[in-house]
Design a protein around this motif. Structure first.
Motif, PDB file in Angstrom:
ATOM      1  N   UNK A  15       0.845  -1.193   0.000  1.00 51.83           N
ATOM      2  CA  UNK A  15       0.000   0.000   0.000  1.00 51.83           C
ATOM      3  C   UNK A  15       0.878   1.240   0.000  1.00 51.83           C
ATOM      4  N   UNK A  16       0.395   2.283  -0.670  1.00 47.48           N
ATOM      5  CA  UNK A  16       1.085   3.580  -0.642  1.00 47.48           C
ATOM      6  C   UNK A  16       0.795   4.236   0.703  1.00 47.48           C
ATOM      7  N   UNK A  17       1.824   4.729   1.377  1.00 45.91           N
ATOM      8  CA  UNK A  17       1.633   5.426   2.660  1.00 45.91           C
ATOM      9  C   UNK A  17       0.888   6.737   2.408  1.00 45.91           C
ATOM     10  N   UNK A  18      -0.081   7.083   3.286  1.00 51.00           N
ATOM     11  CA  UNK A  18      -0.881   8.296   3.096  1.00 51.00           C
ATOM     12  C   UNK A  18      -0.048   9.585   3.032  1.00 51.00           C
ATOM     13  N   UNK A  19       1.084   9.600   3.751  1.00 46.13           N
ATOM     14  CA  UNK A  19       1.911  10.816   3.761  1.00 46.13           C
ATOM     15  C   UNK A  19       2.861  10.886   2.573  1.00 46.13           C
ATOM     16  N   UNK A  20       2.789   9.867   1.690  1.00 50.54           N
ATOM     17  CA  UNK A  20       3.614   9.875   0.492  1.00 50.54           C
ATOM     18  C   UNK A  20       5.059   9.478   0.725  1.00 50.54           C
ATOM     19  N   UNK A  21       5.375   8.953   1.905  1.00 54.17           N
ATOM     20  CA  UNK A  21       6.765   8.629   2.242  1.00 54.17           C
ATOM     21  C   UNK A  21       7.195   7.242   1.742  1.00 54.17           C
ATOM     22  N   UNK A  22       6.474   6.691   0.799  1.00 59.57           N
ATOM     23  CA  UNK A  22       6.851   5.391   0.258  1.00 59.57           C
ATOM     24  C   UNK A  22       5.739   4.374   0.395  1.00 59.57           C
ATOM     25  N   UNK A  23       6.107   3.120   0.291  1.00 58.59           N
ATOM     26  CA  UNK A  23       5.145   2.036   0.333  1.00 58.59           C
ATOM     27  C   UNK A  23       5.220   1.281   1.659  1.00 58.59           C
ATOM     28  N   UNK A  24       4.106   0.629   2.003  1.00 65.17           N
ATOM     29  CA  UNK A  24       4.020  -0.216   3.182  1.00 65.17           C
ATOM     30  C   UNK A  24       3.732  -1.637   2.717  1.00 65.17           C
ATOM     31  N   UNK A  25       4.595  -2.578   3.068  1.00 66.06           N
ATOM     32  CA  UNK A  25       4.415  -3.970   2.696  1.00 66.06           C
ATOM     33  C   UNK A  25       3.521  -4.634   3.737  1.00 66.06           C
ATOM     34  N   UNK A  26       2.257  -4.891   3.373  1.00 62.36           N
ATOM     35  CA  UNK A  26       1.291  -5.470   4.304  1.00 62.36           C
ATOM     36  C   UNK A  26       1.362  -6.992   4.327  1.00 62.36           C
ATOM     37  N   UNK A  27       1.765  -7.588   3.219  1.00 63.55           N
ATOM     38  CA  UNK A  27       1.845  -9.049   3.132  1.00 63.55           C
ATOM     39  C   UNK A  27       2.971  -9.399   2.169  1.00 63.55           C
ATOM     40  N   UNK A  28       3.809 -10.368   2.558  1.00 66.75           N
ATOM     41  CA  UNK A  28       4.993 -10.685   1.764  1.00 66.75           C
ATOM     42  C   UNK A  28       5.049 -12.174   1.427  1.00 66.75           C
ATOM     43  N   UNK A  29       4.741 -12.510   0.184  1.00 66.18           N
ATOM     44  CA  UNK A  29       4.869 -13.855  -0.368  1.00 66.18           C
ATOM     45  C   UNK A  29       4.141 -14.916   0.460  1.00 66.18           C
TER      46      UNK A  29
END
Length: 82
Positions: A15-29
């Protein structure tokens, strides 16, 4: 043996972080399969991706990568149909 009712193969969701500071990996493989008639419990810490997994199963969000199938249909291609 028949195909699993639910199958995840290396599913990731970012997901894209709301503050625009990059992405958040919510689930990995994440990979697993649930066969017809099987009872499954999902347990994990806060923020480990349980709700994200259920949202993908329900077709409410698409995986960023990997393959998620429910009743033989690709969740990403058939979102809202299943």
């Amino acid at each position: 043996m028949s195909d699993p009712v639910i199958r995840f193969a290396d599913v990731s969701k970012t997901f894209r972080r709301p503050d625009g500071s990059g992405d958040f990996l919510a689930m990995d493989k994440l990979s697993f399969a649930v066969d017809k008639g099987e009872i499954v419990g999902v347990v994990g810490k806060n923020g480990c991706g349980k709700s994200t997994m259920f949202n993908i199963v329900a077709g409410l969000t698409e995986p960023t990568s990997g393959e998620a199938r429910v009743i033989g249909g690709d969740v990403g291609e058939e979102a809202g149909v299943l």
